[in-house]
Design an enzyme around this catalytic site. Structure first.
Site, short mmCIF file in Angstrom:
data_model
loop_
_atom_site.label_atom_id
_atom_site.label_comp_id
_atom_site.label_asym_id
_atom_site.label_seq_id
_atom_site.Cartn_x
_atom_site.Cartn_y
_atom_site.Cartn_z
N ARG A 20 14.81 67.81 64.17
CA ARG A 20 15.17 66.12 64.06
C ARG A 20 13.87 65.44 64.57
O ARG A 20 13.07 64.94 63.86
CB ARG A 20 16.29 65.68 64.85
CG ARG A 20 16.88 64.48 64.91
CD ARG A 20 15.90 63.43 65.56
NE ARG A 20 15.72 63.68 67.22
CZ ARG A 20 14.85 62.92 67.81
NH1 ARG A 20 14.24 62.10 67.16
NH2 ARG A 20 14.80 63.17 69.09
N ASP A 21 13.37 65.79 65.77
CA ASP A 21 12.22 65.09 66.23
C ASP A 21 11.06 65.46 65.38
O ASP A 21 9.97 64.84 65.11
CB ASP A 21 11.93 65.19 67.89
CG ASP A 21 11.35 63.97 68.28
OD1 ASP A 21 10.94 63.17 67.54
OD2 ASP A 21 11.51 63.92 69.73
N HIS A 216 6.80 64.42 75.33
CA HIS A 216 5.90 64.88 74.14
C HIS A 216 4.48 65.19 74.90
O HIS A 216 4.41 64.89 75.99
CB HIS A 216 5.72 63.42 73.24
CG HIS A 216 6.86 63.24 72.25
ND1 HIS A 216 6.98 63.55 70.89
CD2 HIS A 216 8.06 62.80 72.65
CE1 HIS A 216 8.05 63.18 70.39
NE2 HIS A 216 9.04 62.90 71.43
N CYS A 247 7.36 60.29 66.63
CA CYS A 247 8.38 59.24 66.35
C CYS A 247 7.65 58.48 65.41
O CYS A 247 6.60 57.84 65.68
CB CYS A 247 8.87 58.58 67.58
SG CYS A 247 9.96 57.08 67.03
N ASN A 256 6.28 66.81 70.27
CA ASN A 256 7.01 67.27 71.54
C ASN A 256 6.39 68.47 72.24
O ASN A 256 5.50 69.25 71.58
CB ASN A 256 8.47 67.68 71.34
CG ASN A 256 9.18 66.69 70.65
OD1 ASN A 256 9.14 66.26 69.66
ND2 ASN A 256 9.96 66.07 71.60
P1 HMG Z 1 19.01 47.45 60.35
O1 HMG Z 1 18.16 47.22 59.10
O2 HMG Z 1 19.04 46.06 61.48
O3 HMG Z 1 20.63 47.92 60.00
O4 HMG Z 1 18.64 48.73 61.11
P2 HMG Z 1 21.80 46.88 59.36
O5 HMG Z 1 22.95 47.23 60.26
O6 HMG Z 1 21.31 45.38 59.06
O7 HMG Z 1 22.03 47.72 57.91
C1 HMG Z 1 20.94 47.59 56.92
C2 HMG Z 1 21.15 48.66 55.68
O8 HMG Z 1 21.04 49.96 56.37
C3 HMG Z 1 22.52 48.47 55.29
O9 HMG Z 1 22.55 48.95 54.02
C4 HMG Z 1 23.38 49.61 56.09
O10 HMG Z 1 24.47 49.85 55.44
C5 HMG Z 1 22.34 50.71 56.22
P3 HMG Z 1 22.39 47.79 52.63
O11 HMG Z 1 23.79 46.83 52.83
O12 HMG Z 1 21.28 47.04 52.78
O13 HMG Z 1 22.44 48.55 51.56
N1 HMG Z 1 22.66 51.44 57.42
C6 HMG Z 1 22.61 52.76 57.41
N2 HMG Z 1 22.82 53.82 56.27
C7 HMG Z 1 23.09 54.99 56.70
N3 HMG Z 1 23.43 55.50 57.89
C8 HMG Z 1 23.40 54.33 58.78
C9 HMG Z 1 22.94 53.13 58.65
N4 HMG Z 1 22.94 52.19 59.29
C10 HMG Z 1 22.69 51.02 58.36
N5 HMG Z 1 23.55 55.02 60.08
C11 HMG Z 1 19.28 50.93 62.29
C12 HMG Z 1 19.24 49.25 62.30
C13 HMG Z 1 19.77 51.11 63.68
C14 HMG Z 1 20.42 51.21 61.13
C15 HMG Z 1 17.77 51.34 62.01
O14 HMG Z 1 16.89 50.69 62.91
C16 HMG Z 1 17.70 52.82 62.18
O15 HMG Z 1 18.10 53.46 61.28
N6 HMG Z 1 16.66 53.01 62.90
C17 HMG Z 1 16.62 54.64 63.27
C18 HMG Z 1 15.19 54.69 63.65
C19 HMG Z 1 14.84 56.17 64.02
O16 HMG Z 1 15.78 57.12 63.57
N7 HMG Z 1 13.86 56.73 65.01
C20 HMG Z 1 13.58 57.99 65.48
C21 HMG Z 1 14.64 58.41 66.36
S1 HMG Z 1 14.19 57.79 68.04
C22 HMG Z 1 12.96 58.92 68.67
O17 HMG Z 1 12.35 59.61 67.86
C23 HMG Z 1 12.72 58.93 70.10
C24 HMG Z 1 13.45 60.28 70.79
O18 HMG Z 1 12.92 61.38 70.36
C25 HMG Z 1 13.41 60.20 72.08
C26 HMG Z 1 11.76 60.06 72.65
O19 HMG Z 1 10.86 60.76 72.24
O20 HMG Z 1 11.62 58.97 73.47
C27 HMG Z 1 15.05 60.31 70.51
MG MG Z 2 11.06 62.41 70.90
#
Ligand code: HMG
Ligand code: MG
Length: 324
Positions: A20-21, A216, A247, A256
């Protein structure tokens, strides 16, 4: 041969985040079958907690748009094996439940800028987005991990106050998360900060038993940070095979802590993990081949040289007449 140090746990759960990450940050498309094989090899190496993928917006993270297909290819996690997926909202939860997932992870931010960049919401709005997800997931009997990112430093906001982190941590714990992982998303923390945060959380009644650490390794501090965290009672450590990762929404986030580097230290200290370092190294060497670049892990680089290379077939001797 191992040499223990006093004050460390006998066993540590290594929570593998490579699929995933690690893979969320790749610029090229990785075939779903390669991802599935990666997960199979991680499980075969002895991992009992493998974060498989994310059910997030495919527009935001196209690298993991194949989440449902991937889980179908991997099959259900064997009994006793955790295979969580990231889920930000109700749509993600619906997709995860349809795929038969038994554990999810919601992922909040300790800072406003990163909440905005990663989730398109303020911290408070993102917590409200998670609340129905955690409620429903718990009602369905799922375990729910919570992440807090940018717990030590943020590329836009600078250093982060442990009291602020503790406030958000309390919100997630009160919501019902079963484990909380403290993220150093851009790898800037140093050991004193880790101890300061764990102490602050302890003062706010968040016990180390509920916590995991997620470092990380941007500045090479991840192992030192891990060691002090273990000395302060942490027993769940996130790491990524071969040091894959970063990320896509955090400026300057690199990979990481590499799982092999972690295992070298833990096993050297006589701490059990259940993960076979040699098998994992083979996996990371294989994955590096798939990605077309070497692993940044120091342990992988050192150990890969010693791994027995597959037996080379003896050259077939050409008949004398062909040589003439
Ligand atoms: P948004 O654009 O505000 O979402 O994004 P929305 O609710 O307005 O929806 C927009 C469109 O996306 C819609 O489709 C939804 O249906 C679709 P449309 O009507 O335009 O065709 N949609 C989805 N489709 C599939 N699955 C879903 C989903 N949700 C909405 N779940 C949202 C808000 C949260 C969805 C967006 O910002 C997002 O997906 N962000 C994820 C970012 C991400 O994954 N980042 C990496 C992970 S975090 C990380 O790495 C840190 C970590 O490792 C810890 C660390 O290191 O600190 C965990
Ligand atoms: Mg991370």
């Amino acid at each position: 041969m191992s040499t223990p140090l006093p004050g460390l746990p006998a066993r540590v759960t290594v929570y593998e985040v490579g699929p995933r990450d690690g893979l969320q940050n790749e610029s090229g498309v990785i075939p779903v079958e390669v991802k599935a094989e990666f997960i199979r090899q991680l499980l075969a190496a002895g991992h009992r907690a493998v974060e498989a993928t994310s059910f997030v917006s495919p527009t935001w993270v196209p690298q993991l748009a194949d989440a449902a297909e991937l889980l179908e290819a991997v099959g259900t996690a064997p009994e006793g094996v955790r295979m969580p997926v990231l889920v930000p909202n109700e749509k993600g939860l619906q997709r995860a439940l349809a795929a038969g997932v038994r554990e999810i992870a919601v992922f909040g931010s300790a800072t406003e800028t990163f909440a905005r960049k990663n989730l398109n919401r303020s911290v408070a709005e993102s917590m409200e987005m998670f609340r129905p997800v955690v409620d429903r997931a718990r009602a369905e009997g799922l375990a729910v991990r919570g992440y807090l990112s940018m717990c030590f430093g943020d590329p836009w906001e600078g250093s982060v106050d442990p009291q602020v982190v503790a406030g958000h941590a309390r919100t997630l714990v009160a919501m019902g998360v079963t484990e909380l992982s403290l993220g150093d998303t851009i790898g800037v923390a140093t050991p004193g900060q880790v101890v300061a945060l764990l102490t602050c959380l302890g003062q706010q009644d968040i016990s180390v038993d509920q916590l995991a650490v997620h470092f990380h390794d941007t500045y090479g501090q991840a192992l030192s940070n891990t060691l002090v965290a273990l000395q302060h009672g942490i027993t769940v450590v996130d790491a990524s095979a071969g040091g894959l990762g970063g990320c896509p929404y955090a400026k300057s986030a690199t990979g990481n802590l590499a799982t092999e580097d972690l295992l070298w230290q833990l096993h050297g200290l006589g701490i059990e993990t259940g993960v076979d370092l040699e098998a994992l190294t083979r996996t990371s060497v294989w994955m590096a081949d798939q990605l077309g670049r070497p692993s940044p892990s120091r342990a992988v680089q050192a150990l890969a040289k010693d791994l027995a290379t597959p037996p080379v077939a003896a050259p077939v001797e050409a008949p004398i007449e062909e040589l003439q």
